[in-house]
Design an enzyme around this catalytic site. Structure first.
Site, PDB file in Angstrom:
ATOM      1  N   HIS A 147       0.843  -1.217   0.000  1.00 13.74           N
ATOM      2  CA  HIS A 147       0.000   0.000   0.000  1.00 13.74           C
ATOM      3  C   HIS A 147       0.871   1.257   0.000  1.00 13.74           C
ATOM      4  O   HIS A 147       0.439   2.309   0.471  1.00 13.74           O
ATOM      5  CB  HIS A 147      -0.950   0.057   1.202  1.00 13.74           C
TER       6      HIS A 147
ATOM      7  N   SER B  35      17.086  16.696 -18.273  1.00 13.42           N
ATOM      8  CA  SER B  35      16.233  17.872 -18.334  1.00 13.42           C
ATOM      9  C   SER B  35      16.775  18.909 -19.307  1.00 13.42           C
ATOM     10  O   SER B  35      17.981  19.092 -19.430  1.00 13.42           O
ATOM     11  CB  SER B  35      16.131  18.488 -16.929  1.00 13.42           C
TER      12      SER B  35
ATOM     13  N   LYS C  63      20.338  16.817 -13.806  1.00 14.61           N
ATOM     14  CA  LYS C  63      19.230  15.916 -13.504  1.00 14.61           C
ATOM     15  C   LYS C  63      19.303  14.708 -14.442  1.00 14.61           C
ATOM     16  O   LYS C  63      19.510  14.861 -15.642  1.00 14.61           O
ATOM     17  CB  LYS C  63      17.915  16.664 -13.715  1.00 14.61           C
TER      18      LYS C  63
ATOM     19  N   GLU D  77      10.938   4.666 -18.326  1.00 12.30           N
ATOM     20  CA  GLU D  77       9.802   5.454 -18.836  1.00 12.30           C
ATOM     21  C   GLU D  77       9.429   4.977 -20.240  1.00 12.30           C
ATOM     22  O   GLU D  77       8.259   4.801 -20.571  1.00 12.30           O
ATOM     23  CB  GLU D  77      10.184   6.941 -18.879  1.00 12.30           C
TER      24      GLU D  77
END
Ligand SMILES: N[C@@H](CC(=O)O)C(=O)O
Length: 473
Positions: free
Chosen positions: A193, A323, A329, A336
């Site tokens: 959860h 980025s 970054k 993805e």
């Protein structure tokens, strides 16, 4: 590349009339009409699907030559033309949009025309002069779109699986297994959860993913067995009109030899031509794999989240700056990417399901969509898994200190106390720990619930996170 001189044309004729065809073109009048009728997506047939259709034409030319249905000379010329295409020549001649005439007649005629014209040239005749070799009468002898296309989807599916998805899955499983070994001793917090749960081993997370993919490999292999039963030889409606009685058996044998995968003629040709169930079955197995891959890619992204404000239990290899504006970054781009590929596969599966139920009487005319979506699904999944393995999985490193710190700080460690102090006492300890920031250990001792020795034995993270001994048997 084939040179097409647009200034020079030849005239071709079909049942609708005459048209000018660029003199250098190997396709003919029916292909030309189809390109005019279907300016839909600009997407040309997948190369694996072209291979599948041309392999079928090679096999049918051999079988029909052996059985005396076409002359040896014509058979050999068609086979030679097919071999040239299979070796990579004339590939720019397959030009009909994937969204096209129902059943795939246009793409099918494109193949018949290219092979007929090249075979004519090999015999010293002019392209478009179909007297000696005709796309319909010779290349297509005893065949119909209606039995060739469902067979081409089967062959294309099998080729794509063998070439891309099966090896990609095997490599990914091996990479995950290697990581499982490497990370076997690293204890981390489980999370259910998305809340603290009992401790687990990082290596077991990777082992579980390897097992999940191994199970999918078996499922897809099993489903692909359905693709080996061919309706080829059924011709237009499954009755085999215009075919030699031995043809369907012989052609299945020849095709098997050509692709190195055992194939058989289906027990009922009409059934094999009408039902799209084998494709739905394979596509469903792909969807099933895609769903678990999305879960795995999401886990990788969560576990890699950070570097300062997330879990950062593992580090995915940085493969490119992440980025356009935020310097330094690095994003989990491979994970993805694979999720998006998986969503596309699920979309294709839905489209295939619609197409598969849309058959009517002797034919399902939605086959071109099934052909593209199924073979493309296999290929993009295979390519995506390979890229994920090479650019991501093999280079994952673990942050064992971070993993251990989370495991030690997890309130769910009290679960191990259940059998010693009871669930309610354990819950009270957890609650007090959360409210006061005191350790579970300190509270248990303060409350006199267990001795220090007993507690040390029970709150042993190594033991708590160990898998049952026979788990991997
Ligand atoms: N699909 C065509 C047959 C063919 O192209 O062979 C029809 O049934 O009309």
């Amino acid at each position: 590349m084939t040179e097409i001189d647009n200034a020079a044309y030849r005239i071709e004729k079909d049942s609708m009339g005459e048209r000018q065809i660029p003199a250098g073109a190997y396709y003919g009048i029916q292909t030309l009409r189809a390109t005019e009728n279907f300016p839909i997506s600009g997407i040309k047939p997948l190369s694996t699907y072209v291979d599948a259709g041309v392999l079928i034409k090679k096999a049918t030319a051999i079988a029909n030559g052996e059985l005396g249905c076409i002359s040896k000379e014509i058979s050999q010329a068609i086979v030679q033309a097919a071999d040239e295409v299979l070796s990579g020549k004339l590939r720019d001649q397959f030009v009909v949009d994937v969204y096209q005439a129902g059943a795939g007649t246009s793409h099918h005629m494109n193949i018949n025309e290219v092979l007929a014209n090249r075979a004519l040239e090999l015999l010293g005749d002019e392209k478009g002069n179909y007297k000696r070799i005709s796309p319909n009468d010779h290349v297509n002898y005893g065949q119909s779109t209606n039995d060739v296309i469902p067979t081409a989807i089967r062959i294309g599916g099998l080729l794509a699986l063998e070439k891309t998805l099966f090896p990609a899955l095997s490599d990914a499983i091996a990479a995950l297994d290697t990581k499982a070994e490497q990370f076997q001793d690293i204890v981390k917090s489980g999370r259910t959860h998305l809340q603290d749960a009992v401790p687990v081993r990082l290596g077991e997370n990777f082992r579980a993913w390897a097992q999940i993919l191994a199970d999918h490999l078996v499922r897809i292999e099993t489903a692909s067995g359905d693709l080996a039963l061919l309706g080829l030889g059924g011709s237009a409606a499954g009755t085999g009109l215009n075919t030699h009685p031995q043809y369907r058996f012989r052609v299945a044998e020849i095709l098997s030899e050509l692709i190195g995968i055992p194939l058989r003629t289906a027990p009922h040709l009409m059934a094999a031509m009408q039902s799209m169930a084998p494709f739905v079955n394979v596509s469903g197995a792909l969807r099933n794999l895609a769903q678990d891959l999305v879960k795995i890619s999401s886990d990788l992204r969560l576990m890699d989240s950070g570097p300062k404000t997330g879990f950062k239990e593992i580090q995915l290899p940085p493969v490119q700056p992440g980025s356009s504006i935020m310097p330094g970054k690095y994003n989990p781009v491979m994970a993805e990417m694979i999720s998006m590929v998986c969503f596309q596969v699920m979309g294709y599966d839905t489209a295939i399901a619609f197409a598969a139920q849309a058959g009517q009487l002797e034919l399902n005319v939605m086959m071109p969509l099934i052909a593209y979506d199924l073979i493309h699904s296999i290929e993009i999944l295979g390519n995506a898994i390979s890229a994920l393995t090479q650019q991501c999985l093999v280079g994952i490193t673990a942050n064992s200190d971070r993993c251990l710190a989370y495991a030690e700080g997890s309130l769910a460690l009290v679960t191990a106390l259940n059998t010693h102090i009871g669930y309610l006492n354990a819950a009270a300890v957890a609650k007090e720990s959360l409210e006061t920031g005191k350790s579970l250990r300190q509270i248990v001792l303060e409350r006199g619930l267990m001795s220090a020795e007993e507690l040390a034995q029970v709150l042993d993270l190594e033991k708590m996170s160990a898998m049952p001994v026979n788990n991997s048997d």
